[in-house]
Design an enzyme around this catalytic site. Structure first.
Site, PDB file in Angstrom:
ATOM      1  N   LYS A 176       0.458  -1.381  -0.172  1.00  0.00           N
ATOM      2  CA  LYS A 176       0.346   0.524   0.410  1.00  0.00           C
ATOM      3  C   LYS A 176       1.002   0.762   0.313  1.00  0.00           C
ATOM      4  CE  LYS A 176      -3.738   2.030   2.552  1.00  0.00           C
ATOM      5  NZ  LYS A 176      -4.476   2.343   3.568  1.00  0.00           N
ATOM      6  N   LYS A 231      -2.923  -1.264  -3.628  1.00  0.00           N
ATOM      7  CA  LYS A 231      -3.460  -0.265  -3.715  1.00  0.00           C
ATOM      8  C   LYS A 231      -2.430   0.919  -3.692  1.00  0.00           C
ATOM      9  CE  LYS A 231      -5.897   1.899  -0.349  1.00  0.00           C
ATOM     10  NZ  LYS A 231      -6.312   2.161   1.075  1.00  0.00           N
TER      11      LYS A 231
END
Ligand code: PBG
Length: 307
Positions: A176, A231
């Site tokens: 992330k 992400k």
């Protein structure tokens, strides 16, 4: 001759909820609102009927319940736990994924506990474990830690097993990035800082790094993650491909709020044709993703059904 197929079974729908009766549109995400629990139940039913196998829940917490340590996160009848229980009671046949991180619940908006301007790892992991167990107890099927602390997957796996939730799966937000593409999400859950910017770069990844993503994924898999996520999505397709090729495990992509806002805004203004929606979703599958978290899930499933 198509090498890649996109179906509604590839989609996970993120939904924002709050502990209020009204439905509150999110200005930076046209078409997306914070829902009440009854409106949530309706939307989850719609998703299930369109063949979407899973939804993801995110809460906007009343500011009066936010504290420095985010303790509302593990209260057993907080809005998330009540929402999960209500879905399980009323909408059988669809999976529920819960985000594990403290940011909706902390007064400062960070994903963990802050000491002197720094998010502290181990104390945060202990809090995340309590949050994950509370969500599993409410009936959550997949725990998705999005906090990026070190060692949290192993700690959560052990705590879930000890509490009897060995069938609850873990989807780790393994790679992330510290991204400005999360801006509209922070509007939606109300964590945008009044002063300055919320900087999560001490625990989220540097957008310049790619080898580091493989290291993060390897740690989370060793600790017991069942699935991993990358992400944001579209600006990081190269990472999805590298992770899938290296590990060959269930790999997910999150098409985040800012990606939704870009495409939605351009389509609504007539600047791009609406076909960009399915084209962008298809690109994740082509890059190697097994599934996609997308705010377009319902609309995309309808378009796929219409053919
Ligand atoms: C919080 C969390 C974020 C998102 C999912 N979980 C934001 C952040 O890390 O600040 C972003 C999702 C999106 O932008 O759609 N831990």
């Amino acid at each position: 001759m198509a090498e890649t197929v996109l179906t509604s079974a590839d989609l996970i729908l993120p939904i924002f909820i709050h502990d209020r009766e009204e439905i509150l549109p999110v200005p930076s995400m046209p078409g997306v609102s914070r829902l009440s629990i009854p409106a949530l139940v309706d939307m989850v039913g719609t998703a299930r009927d369109l063949g979407i196998p899973c939804i993801a829940l995110f809460p906007a917490i009343d500011p009066s319940l936010k504290t420095d340590d985010g303790s509302e996160a593990w209260r057993e009848d907080n809005v998330i736990c009540r929402a999960v229980a209500e879905i399980k009671r009323q909408v059988p046949g669809i999976g529920v994924l819960c985000d594990v991180a403290l940011d909706p619940f902390t007064s400062h908006g960070h994903d963990g506990i802050v000491h002197e301007d720094y998010v502290v790892n181990d104390e945060t992991v202990a809090a995340l474990v309590r949050q994950a167990v509370a969500q599993a107890r409410a009936g959550c099927d997949i725990i998705a830690p999005s906090d990026m602390m070190d060692g949290r997957i192993g700690a959560i796996r052990q705590a879930l097993d000890e509490a009897g939730f060995d069938a609850v799966r873990i989807m780790s937000y393994a790679a992330k990035y510290a991204s400005a593409f999360y801006g509209p999400f922070r509007d939606a859950i109300g964590t945008k800082m009044a002063k300055g910017r919320l900087d999560k770069s001490t625990y989220q990844m540097d957008p310049a790094n790619s080898n580091e993503a493989l290291k993060e994924v390897a740690f989370d898999l060793q600790e017991g993650a069942d699935m991993v996520m990358i992400k944001p999505g579209l600006p990081y397709l190269d990472i999805i491909r590298r992770v899938k090729d290296a590990f060959k495990v269930p790999t997910y992509a999150y098409q985040v709020s800012g990606e939704y806002a870009m495409l939605r805004g351009a389509v609504d203004n007539g600047w791009m044709d609406e076909r960009v929606i399915l084209e962008a979703l298809m690109s994740f599958k082509r890059a190697g993703a097994d599934g996609i978290l997308s705010y377009f899930s319902i609309e995309a499933a309808r378009r796929l059904r219409a053919g």
